[in-house]
Design a protein around this motif. Sequence first.
Motif, PDB file in Angstrom:
ATOM      1  N   PHE A 193       5.964  -0.405  13.145  1.00  0.00           N
ATOM      2  CA  PHE A 193       6.135   0.888  12.498  1.00  0.00           C
ATOM      3  C   PHE A 193       7.024   0.721  11.263  1.00  0.00           C
ATOM      4  O   PHE A 193       8.058   0.047  11.319  1.00  0.00           O
ATOM      5  CB  PHE A 193       6.765   1.883  13.471  1.00  0.00           C
ATOM      6  N   PHE A 194       6.624   1.365  10.171  1.00  0.00           N
ATOM      7  CA  PHE A 194       7.319   1.208   8.895  1.00  0.00           C
ATOM      8  C   PHE A 194       7.667   2.574   8.307  1.00  0.00           C
ATOM      9  O   PHE A 194       6.971   3.569   8.535  1.00  0.00           O
ATOM     10  CB  PHE A 194       6.448   0.428   7.897  1.00  0.00           C
ATOM     11  N   GLN A 195       8.736   2.573   7.507  1.00  0.00           N
ATOM     12  CA  GLN A 195       9.146   3.780   6.798  1.00  0.00           C
ATOM     13  C   GLN A 195       9.520   3.422   5.368  1.00  0.00           C
ATOM     14  O   GLN A 195      10.274   2.468   5.132  1.00  0.00           O
ATOM     15  CB  GLN A 195      10.347   4.443   7.489  1.00  0.00           C
ATOM     16  N   ARG A 196       8.972   4.175   4.430  1.00  0.00           N
ATOM     17  CA  ARG A 196       9.377   4.043   3.025  1.00  0.00           C
ATOM     18  C   ARG A 196      10.603   4.904   2.823  1.00  0.00           C
ATOM     19  O   ARG A 196      10.608   6.097   3.100  1.00  0.00           O
ATOM     20  CB  ARG A 196       8.238   4.508   2.108  1.00  0.00           C
ATOM     21  N   SER A 237      18.218   5.149  -6.718  1.00  0.00           N
ATOM     22  CA  SER A 237      17.134   4.539  -7.490  1.00  0.00           C
ATOM     23  C   SER A 237      16.426   3.430  -6.717  1.00  0.00           C
ATOM     24  O   SER A 237      15.475   2.824  -7.214  1.00  0.00           O
ATOM     25  CB  SER A 237      17.675   3.972  -8.807  1.00  0.00           C
ATOM     26  N   ASN A 238      16.884   3.164  -5.508  1.00  0.00           N
ATOM     27  CA  ASN A 238      16.324   2.068  -4.722  1.00  0.00           C
ATOM     28  C   ASN A 238      15.235   2.597  -3.782  1.00  0.00           C
ATOM     29  O   ASN A 238      15.464   3.528  -3.003  1.00  0.00           O
ATOM     30  CB  ASN A 238      17.427   1.387  -3.904  1.00  0.00           C
ATOM     31  N   TYR A 246       0.830  -1.203   0.000  1.00  0.00           N
ATOM     32  CA  TYR A 246       0.000   0.000   0.000  1.00  0.00           C
ATOM     33  C   TYR A 246       0.872   1.264   0.000  1.00  0.00           C
ATOM     34  O   TYR A 246       0.624   2.220  -0.745  1.00  0.00           O
ATOM     35  CB  TYR A 246      -0.905   0.029   1.233  1.00  0.00           C
ATOM     36  N   MET A 247       1.897   1.266   0.844  1.00  0.00           N
ATOM     37  CA  MET A 247       2.772   2.430   0.955  1.00  0.00           C
ATOM     38  C   MET A 247       3.538   2.676  -0.340  1.00  0.00           C
ATOM     39  O   MET A 247       3.676   3.822  -0.788  1.00  0.00           O
ATOM     40  CB  MET A 247       3.748   2.238   2.124  1.00  0.00           C
ATOM     41  N   MET A 248       4.034   1.607  -0.957  1.00  0.00           N
ATOM     42  CA  MET A 248       4.793   1.734  -2.200  1.00  0.00           C
ATOM     43  C   MET A 248       3.907   2.265  -3.320  1.00  0.00           C
ATOM     44  O   MET A 248       4.319   3.126  -4.110  1.00  0.00           O
ATOM     45  CB  MET A 248       5.390   0.394  -2.592  1.00  0.00           C
ATOM     46  N   ASN A 249       2.681   1.777  -3.417  1.00  0.00           N
ATOM     47  CA  ASN A 249       1.800   2.158  -4.509  1.00  0.00           C
ATOM     48  C   ASN A 249       1.343   3.608  -4.423  1.00  0.00           C
ATOM     49  O   ASN A 249       1.074   4.239  -5.448  1.00  0.00           O
ATOM     50  CB  ASN A 249       0.585   1.232  -4.563  1.00  0.00           C
TER      51      ASN A 249
END
Length: 385
Positions: A116-119, A124-125, A97-100
Amino acid sequence: MDRDAVRKYVEQSDAVLDAAPQMDEANTKAAILRDFLSLLDWQIPQNTQLEYSVEAFGQTYKVDYALILDGTPVAFLEAKGADTALTADHDEQLSSYMMNKNVNYGILTNGKQYRFFQRRVDASNVNVQQVGNVDLEDLPNRLAVLKAYEKDAIESGESGKILGRINELREARRTLKTDKDDLAVELSNTLADEVSDSISSLAETQAKEMIDRLVEDIDSEIDADGGGADEPVGGGSGGIEPTGNHIVGTIRRTEIDGNDDAKVAVFPTKESGLPFLKENNAWGFVRVGSEFEYVAMYVTGDVRQVKYFATVRDVVPPEEANLSRPIEEYADGAKIAEDKMVIRFEPESLYELENPVPYESKYPQGLRYTTLGAIRSAETTDDML
């Protein structure tokens, strides 16, 4: 947010879970997670949208809560019922969901466990990393992570700085633990080369102990609330009123006497730590590694300024400091390590700065050193740290 507010949330949630440990998702959201969002200052419907649509795995899904700023989602909270254990599949679901949607922050929780997550974007990664996995009962000890997900922190950009610091500290801790023996040998060899071969064996033992203490301090800072691992517990409870006030007045930084190259120890404190400072004309229970002539106090929370300044008289063990009240009223004596000290100030040398140094992007999360010249001329904390 403060520790007491988080403790209150934990107590209330524990009571709900004890009464209904197998709540489904809908009841978990209503009974627990709305309060969690409020704790982070996200409100429905002002800045939180329910059932936000996202594309993932070739289908349309609904994120339970989208946290919105200026009409754009900045964080997702995906909820599960208290009756559902969190799994790697749930992690992947939220990450997708976060990536999209290019959302940088995410929380996955069932009310009992909080992930807890962080994008993160590196050249380029682009990937999503878990930055915390905390049980409900341990939330009061993980204020740094919680604060990164507050509305104001995300809105101001401070969230990235908080999580970046935590990630750097974790990597440093991993290196210190993995390479402890090699690092100790390198340190002892350096001292032997610079001083004398006769101290080599002693230096290696001391180096290992220093690395162990450094790992402990890193653990404390990761778990802390930005006030620094060495903040006195006295005042940390926020429940004491100072019995006196040794602040003698205000002073402009340019009016402080002393050489520009004089060493200044900068300590962080919450406002609730100030009673200790005022009534004792001192600061404690802290580790100090070298001599210094002055102390400056950075006040965290809403203040975020280097606001107080004093001249050092001496550094003594807590039991020799003649504190205004028994040590146990400030701190659990069993938790004060033997190498933590009290810094006493010269009489009538504790001042509130008339022109405090404001926060920009750097602040002391533990003891930091600077010079009196840097204190005098600093426009922001970035100029002195």
